[in-house]
Design a protein around this motif. Structure first.
Motif, PDB file in Angstrom:
ATOM      1  N   TYR A  31       0.821  -1.204   0.000  1.00 15.86           N
ATOM      2  CA  TYR A  31       0.000   0.000   0.000  1.00 15.86           C
ATOM      3  C   TYR A  31       0.860   1.261   0.000  1.00 15.86           C
ATOM      4  O   TYR A  31       1.801   1.393   0.768  1.00 15.86           O
ATOM      5  CB  TYR A  31      -0.911  -0.005   1.229  1.00 15.86           C
ATOM      6  CG  TYR A  31      -1.892   1.139   1.258  1.00 15.86           C
ATOM      7  CD1 TYR A  31      -3.127   1.008   0.650  1.00 15.86           C
ATOM      8  CD2 TYR A  31      -1.586   2.337   1.882  1.00 15.86           C
ATOM      9  CE1 TYR A  31      -4.043   2.053   0.672  1.00 15.86           C
ATOM     10  CE2 TYR A  31      -2.499   3.386   1.905  1.00 15.86           C
ATOM     11  CZ  TYR A  31      -3.714   3.244   1.302  1.00 15.86           C
ATOM     12  OH  TYR A  31      -4.612   4.272   1.319  1.00 15.86           O
ATOM     13  N   SER A  32       0.518   2.185  -0.900  1.00 15.08           N
ATOM     14  CA  SER A  32       1.235   3.443  -1.008  1.00 15.08           C
ATOM     15  C   SER A  32       0.230   4.597  -0.965  1.00 15.08           C
ATOM     16  O   SER A  32      -0.645   4.695  -1.830  1.00 15.08           O
ATOM     17  CB  SER A  32       2.018   3.493  -2.328  1.00 15.08           C
ATOM     18  OG  SER A  32       2.410   4.804  -2.640  1.00 15.08           O
ATOM     19  N   VAL A  33       0.378   5.439   0.041  1.00 13.11           N
ATOM     20  CA  VAL A  33      -0.506   6.591   0.164  1.00 13.11           C
ATOM     21  C   VAL A  33      -0.348   7.503  -1.053  1.00 13.11           C
ATOM     22  O   VAL A  33      -1.329   8.032  -1.587  1.00 13.11           O
ATOM     23  CB  VAL A  33      -0.206   7.371   1.470  1.00 13.11           C
ATOM     24  CG1 VAL A  33      -1.004   8.662   1.526  1.00 13.11           C
ATOM     25  CG2 VAL A  33      -0.495   6.513   2.680  1.00 13.11           C
ATOM     26  N   HIS A  75      -2.188   5.973  -3.938  1.00 12.88           N
ATOM     27  CA  HIS A  75      -3.626   6.063  -3.635  1.00 12.88           C
ATOM     28  C   HIS A  75      -4.143   7.466  -3.966  1.00 12.88           C
ATOM     29  O   HIS A  75      -5.160   7.623  -4.644  1.00 12.88           O
ATOM     30  CB  HIS A  75      -3.856   5.733  -2.159  1.00 12.88           C
ATOM     31  CG  HIS A  75      -5.298   5.684  -1.770  1.00 12.88           C
ATOM     32  ND1 HIS A  75      -6.026   6.805  -1.469  1.00 12.88           N
ATOM     33  CD2 HIS A  75      -6.150   4.629  -1.647  1.00 12.88           C
ATOM     34  CE1 HIS A  75      -7.264   6.464  -1.170  1.00 12.88           C
ATOM     35  NE2 HIS A  75      -7.372   5.152  -1.274  1.00 12.88           N
ATOM     36  N   ASP A  96      -8.635   0.719  -0.324  1.00  9.61           N
ATOM     37  CA  ASP A  96      -8.645   1.527   0.896  1.00  9.61           C
ATOM     38  C   ASP A  96      -8.084   0.794   2.112  1.00  9.61           C
ATOM     39  O   ASP A  96      -8.142   1.310   3.224  1.00  9.61           O
ATOM     40  CB  ASP A  96     -10.066   2.007   1.199  1.00  9.61           C
ATOM     41  CG  ASP A  96     -10.534   3.049   0.198  1.00  9.61           C
ATOM     42  OD1 ASP A  96      -9.714   3.901  -0.186  1.00  9.61           O
ATOM     43  OD2 ASP A  96     -11.711   2.997  -0.206  1.00  9.61           O
ATOM     44  N   SER A 119      -5.041  -0.161   4.007  1.00  8.45           N
ATOM     45  CA  SER A 119      -3.601   0.128   4.090  1.00  8.45           C
ATOM     46  C   SER A 119      -2.797  -1.063   4.604  1.00  8.45           C
ATOM     47  O   SER A 119      -1.577  -1.082   4.462  1.00  8.45           O
ATOM     48  CB  SER A 119      -3.355   1.348   4.977  1.00  8.45           C
ATOM     49  OG  SER A 119      -3.842   1.106   6.278  1.00  8.45           O
TER      50      SER A 119
END
Length: 160
Positions: free
Chosen positions: A61-63, A66, A123, A125
């Protein structure tokens, strides 16, 4: 005013009318050019979105990715909603640069692309990267291709 006086004004009137017609034709050509440029930019954003979505799902997961995906989806929607506004003539008596019905993009295509991208762990994470063989990659690729085909159809309509 005599007939001779009226005849002396005819060339001036013809010049002014000719200038007005040429100006309107040029304005239509400029609108078509701007529309084609905007369509090309939209196509580029769709391609970028497909690459970013694949990278997002292949890695942890990469903010940043995203947020980039969310931004790109919004940008695509904003861009294609502008197509009819660009093509529409400002005055009713003038023709539109392109028939508006031919360049409207059905929102279902963007919904399909959004659903393909956000399908499983968008969504979450804590989710792990998806394996390369996961069907979501096929869905993303298919939805991206479909959206590009729609935009290409709009581009062709803008050429006419």
């Amino acid at each position: 005013m005599s007939m001779m006086g009226l005849k002396s004004w005819i060339p001036s009137i013809i010049v002014v009318l000719g200038w007005a017609i040429v100006y309107q034709i040029q304005a239509l050509q400029v609108r078509r050019k701007i529309l084609r440029e905007e369509i090309e930019k939209t196509r580029d954003v769709i391609i970028e979105l497909g690459k970013t979505a694949a990278r997002f799902h292949m890695n942890p997961y990469s903010v940043e990715d995203h947020m980039s995906i969310t931004s790109l989806l919004t940008d695509i929607e904003r861009r294609y909603s502008m197509f009819p506004k660009i093509a529409k003539a400002r005055r009713r008596f003038l023709p539109n640069a392109v028939e508006v019905g031919k360049i409207e993009v059905d929102p279902k295509h963007l919904v399909g692309l959004r659903q393909a991208i956000t399908g499983t762990h968008f969504d979450d994470s804590a989710a792990l990267a998806l394996p390369h063989s996961d069907s979501q990659f096929k869905d993303i690729s298919s939805a991206t291709r479909q959206m590009i085909l729609v935009i290409d159809g709009v581009f062709v309509a803008a050429l006419d």
